[in-house]
Design a protein around this motif. Structure first.
Motif, mmCIF file in Angstrom:
data_model
loop_
_atom_site.group_PDB
_atom_site.id
_atom_site.type_symbol
_atom_site.label_atom_id
_atom_site.label_comp_id
_atom_site.label_asym_id
_atom_site.label_seq_id
_atom_site.Cartn_x
_atom_site.Cartn_y
_atom_site.Cartn_z
ATOM 1 N N ARG A 51 0.809 -1.227 0.000
ATOM 2 C CA ARG A 51 0.000 0.000 0.000
ATOM 3 C C ARG A 51 0.840 1.275 0.000
ATOM 4 N NH1 ARG A 51 -5.326 -1.254 2.038
ATOM 5 N NH2 ARG A 51 -5.494 -3.476 2.435
ATOM 6 N N LEU A 235 -3.389 8.555 -3.451
ATOM 7 C CA LEU A 235 -4.216 8.461 -4.654
ATOM 8 C C LEU A 235 -3.331 8.313 -5.885
ATOM 9 C CD1 LEU A 235 -4.130 11.330 -6.329
ATOM 10 C CD2 LEU A 235 -5.834 12.042 -4.671
ATOM 11 N N PRO A 239 -2.830 7.331 -16.260
ATOM 12 C CA PRO A 239 -1.444 7.368 -16.740
ATOM 13 C C PRO A 239 -1.204 8.511 -17.733
ATOM 14 C CG PRO A 239 -2.602 5.465 -17.654
ATOM 15 C CD PRO A 239 -3.551 6.139 -16.719
ATOM 16 N N GLU A 264 1.378 6.801 -14.068
ATOM 17 C CA GLU A 264 0.430 7.385 -13.120
ATOM 18 C C GLU A 264 1.153 8.323 -12.155
ATOM 19 O OE1 GLU A 264 -0.383 3.678 -11.296
ATOM 20 O OE2 GLU A 264 -2.170 3.273 -12.496
ATOM 21 N N SER A 284 -11.254 4.625 2.920
ATOM 22 C CA SER A 284 -10.889 5.829 2.165
ATOM 23 C C SER A 284 -11.774 6.988 2.599
ATOM 24 C CB SER A 284 -11.089 5.580 0.668
ATOM 25 O OG SER A 284 -10.135 4.657 0.204
ATOM 26 N N LEU A 286 -13.093 11.098 1.820
ATOM 27 C CA LEU A 286 -13.197 12.205 0.865
ATOM 28 C C LEU A 286 -12.297 13.361 1.312
ATOM 29 C CD1 LEU A 286 -14.546 13.462 -1.638
ATOM 30 C CD2 LEU A 286 -16.353 14.305 -0.113
ATOM 31 N N THR A 289 -9.006 12.998 -0.287
ATOM 32 C CA THR A 289 -9.028 13.235 -1.734
ATOM 33 C C THR A 289 -9.051 14.723 -2.040
ATOM 34 O OG1 THR A 289 -10.642 11.453 -1.597
ATOM 35 C CG2 THR A 289 -10.034 12.185 -3.795
ATOM 36 N N LYS A 307 -7.198 13.218 -14.215
ATOM 37 C CA LYS A 307 -8.215 12.499 -13.445
ATOM 38 C C LYS A 307 -7.618 11.547 -12.416
ATOM 39 C CE LYS A 307 -11.679 12.741 -17.046
ATOM 40 N NZ LYS A 307 -11.950 12.198 -18.371
ATOM 41 N N VAL A 308 -8.241 11.536 -11.257
ATOM 42 C CA VAL A 308 -7.912 10.554 -10.221
ATOM 43 C C VAL A 308 -8.653 9.268 -10.554
ATOM 44 C CG1 VAL A 308 -8.139 9.995 -7.756
ATOM 45 C CG2 VAL A 308 -7.674 12.355 -8.471
ATOM 46 N N VAL A 309 -7.947 8.137 -10.540
ATOM 47 C CA VAL A 309 -8.647 6.877 -10.818
ATOM 48 C C VAL A 309 -8.818 5.999 -9.576
ATOM 49 C CG1 VAL A 309 -7.987 6.725 -13.255
ATOM 50 C CG2 VAL A 309 -6.577 5.594 -11.539
ATOM 51 N N ARG A 310 -7.998 6.244 -8.553
ATOM 52 C CA ARG A 310 -8.044 5.285 -7.439
ATOM 53 C C ARG A 310 -7.420 5.904 -6.205
ATOM 54 N NH1 ARG A 310 -5.329 2.018 -9.978
ATOM 55 N NH2 ARG A 310 -3.361 1.659 -8.945
ATOM 56 N N GLN A 311 -7.952 5.577 -5.047
ATOM 57 C CA GLN A 311 -7.299 5.944 -3.789
ATOM 58 C C GLN A 311 -7.420 4.771 -2.829
ATOM 59 O OE1 GLN A 311 -10.425 9.116 -2.696
ATOM 60 N NE2 GLN A 311 -9.727 8.441 -0.674
ATOM 61 N N TRP A 312 -6.473 4.706 -1.896
ATOM 62 C CA TRP A 312 -6.492 3.608 -0.919
ATOM 63 C C TRP A 312 -5.781 4.072 0.334
ATOM 64 C CZ3 TRP A 312 -3.342 3.806 -5.206
ATOM 65 C CH2 TRP A 312 -1.963 3.762 -4.975
ATOM 66 N N PRO B 74 -12.646 4.318 -4.377
ATOM 67 C CA PRO B 74 -13.129 5.587 -4.899
ATOM 68 C C PRO B 74 -12.057 6.201 -5.786
ATOM 69 C CG PRO B 74 -13.010 5.581 -2.471
ATOM 70 C CD PRO B 74 -12.334 4.354 -2.953
ATOM 71 N N THR B 79 -12.101 11.128 -11.933
ATOM 72 C CA THR B 79 -12.587 12.475 -11.642
ATOM 73 C C THR B 79 -11.433 13.470 -11.656
ATOM 74 O OG1 THR B 79 -14.253 11.464 -10.214
ATOM 75 C CG2 THR B 79 -13.916 13.834 -9.962
#
Lengths: 393, 94
Positions: A51, A235, A239, A264, A284, A286, A289, A307-312, B74, B79
């Motif tokens: 992670r 996040l 790419p 990315e 996760s 907000l 983010t 654009k953001v595609v993923r967060q963890w 998410p 976005t």
């Protein structure tokens, strides 16, 4: 599948546990023996090793950490060839930015330490930082430092590389095998009896390499560790063509962002500490983010349309003085820990595992084993301030 | 044949890649995601997850119902940073 009795049982198949197993199996001398078992409650890369942001840097504020990371970087640089696995390493350097004079003075002091260690870090002006990263809103900063030989890796292949090499050398790795009990064996035999759903086995020595989950494991032998988990989020964007050479970090906010070899942008930022009650939380938020998005757009205004595609999330594992905890617990002979790396365990694992394995095999005691001893938290020990100040995130 | 069957179009993961991961012992959907990189692109697995689960199940001789999907992350759709930077006003933390 049953689990065989071991000379050393390692609890935690993250990068630390697997690197340690690999190094122990490669040690030729000493009483370490060859019977090494690694158990983990989940699959490889489930925890913080899977992670983290993949940064590997040599810029630190203490000479010991700089030198350790110089050695670790060397191991990383040869890892792909030695382990025959692509780790997507890219050495674009680390750029530390300072918004305030106070932070700039700190960087300058640390660059002095790094120079003494032979590292090529230099203080640079904001205009020079802008030459390195033209997208940067450089006028927001007063100074920066840059070391071109730091870099980033893709963390997961390190686990597979260490795991495959360790397994090849005879290490038994049991994933999806949570340890539910550890009993200290009385009498001459000594050692421990370890219980898992896959069966019970014995080990002369136990090494807990469970990161932020280490206090839970130590509790099974009645020991209390002082480290606490802290949620840290990352996040990742869509790419992009390669444009960002160094890892960029901002001293005051803990922001860091790099471009992986996949293209990315990957990064995180310090968030206000939360009261987690000592529990590892991986949800996760907000709030992360939006905080991260604002900081990124402020750092490089051009990024607004990316654009953001993923967060963890993953857990930092933090000790009271900020330094790691490595060694035998004073009250539980034979039970060792290697934890408390505060979000930097991944990059430190290659070198820490090398020296810790040598020590456990009867070899020399590296100075970090004195500095980071668990004994410093024994009852009555004077409070100690950790020496390191170059933390990110 | 399986080298040319693309299951994850975002990250170019083929049927052969999935079969190779299973052969190495990675049979959990999360493990295969990490080993092959499937589901980490713009669609975040929304197109490919079911096909990959079937491929894992076949290669590992498991019932597809024995496999759980990976944790979805998410945001729901890719976005823009500028949109996120202007969002969550009430939850603003700094």
């Amino acid at each position: 599948m049953t689990i065989k009795d071991a000379d050393i049982a390692i609890i935690g198949a993250g990068v630390m546990g697997l690197a340690l197993a690999h190094n122990l199996a490669s040690e030729r001398k000493g009483p370490g023996g060859k019977r090494i078992v690694v158990v983990d409650g989940h699959y490889l890369a489930w925890g913080a090793s899977g992670r983290n942001g993949g940064g590997v840097r040599q810029q630190w504020s203490t000479e010991m950490n700089v030198r350790l990371m110089q050695e670790s970087m060397d191991i990383c640089a040869h890892f792909a060839k030695r382990m025959r696995i692509n780790v997507w390493m890219r050495r674009g350097g680390y750029l530390f930015l300072a918004r305030t004079q106070a932070a700039a003075r700190r960087l300058e002091r640390n660059v002095g330490v790094q120079t003494r260690c032979g590292l090529g870090t230099e203080m640079i002006a904001p205009e020079e930082a802008a030459a390195l990263v033209p997208e940067l809103a450089a006028d927001r900063f007063v100074a920066a430092c840059y070391n071109p030989t730091d870099g980033i890796v893709f963390p997961w292949p390190f686990l597979w590389g260490y795991a495959h090499a360790a397994a090849k050398a005879g290490v038994a790795i049991h994933t999806s095998t949570p340890v539910t009990a550890i009993e200290r064996r009385a009498g001459k035999a000594g050692g421990f009896r370890i219980t898992t759903p896959a069966g019970t086995f014995t080990a002369q020595r136990v090494v807990c390499a469970a990161g932020a989950w280490s206090p839970d494991v130590a509790r099974l032998v009645g020991a209390s560790l002082p480290n606490r988990p802290q949620r840290h989020e990352i996040l990742s964007t869509e790419p992009l063509k390669p444009f960002l050479k160094p890892m960029v970090t901002v001293s005051e906010t803990g922001l860091y962002v790099s471009q992986s070899l996949r293209g990315e942008l990957v990064g995180g930022i310090s968030m206000p500490a939360e009261d987690d009650g000592g529990e590892v939380r991986l949800g996760s938020r907000l709030a992360f983010t939006t905080t991260m998005a604002r900081a990124l757009v402020e750092l490089m205004p051009l990024l607004g349309h990316i654009k953001v595609v993923r967060q963890w999330a993953g857990p930092y594992d933090i000790s009271p003085d900020g330094d790691p905890i490595v060694g035998e617990l004073p009250d539980v002979p034979g039970f060792h820990v290697v934890c408390g790396f505060r979000g930097h365990g991944f990059m430190m694992a290659p070198v820490v595992a090398r020296h810790f394995a040598a020590f456990l095999s009867g070899g020399p005691k590296h100075e970090f084993l004195t500095a980071w001893s668990p004994a410093r938290f024994a009852a009555g020990a004077p409070p100690r301030r950790g020496g390191e100040e170059m933390f990110i995130g | 044949m399986s080298r040319k069957v693309i299951l994850c179009r975002c990250e170019d993961v083929t049927l052969a890649d999935v079969q190779h991961a299973v052969k190495l012992g990675y049979t959990d959907v999360e493990e295969v995601k990490r080993y092959t990189g499937f589901g980490t692109g713009p669609c975040q697995g929304k197109e490919c997850l079911r096909g990959i689960v079937v491929a894992i199940a076949e290669a590992a001789r498991l019932a597809p119902t024995a496999l759980a999907p990976f944790t979805s992350r998410p945001p729901l759709v890719p976005t823009e940073l500028a949109v996120l930077a202007g969002a969550g006003g009430a939850k603003r933390t700094r």
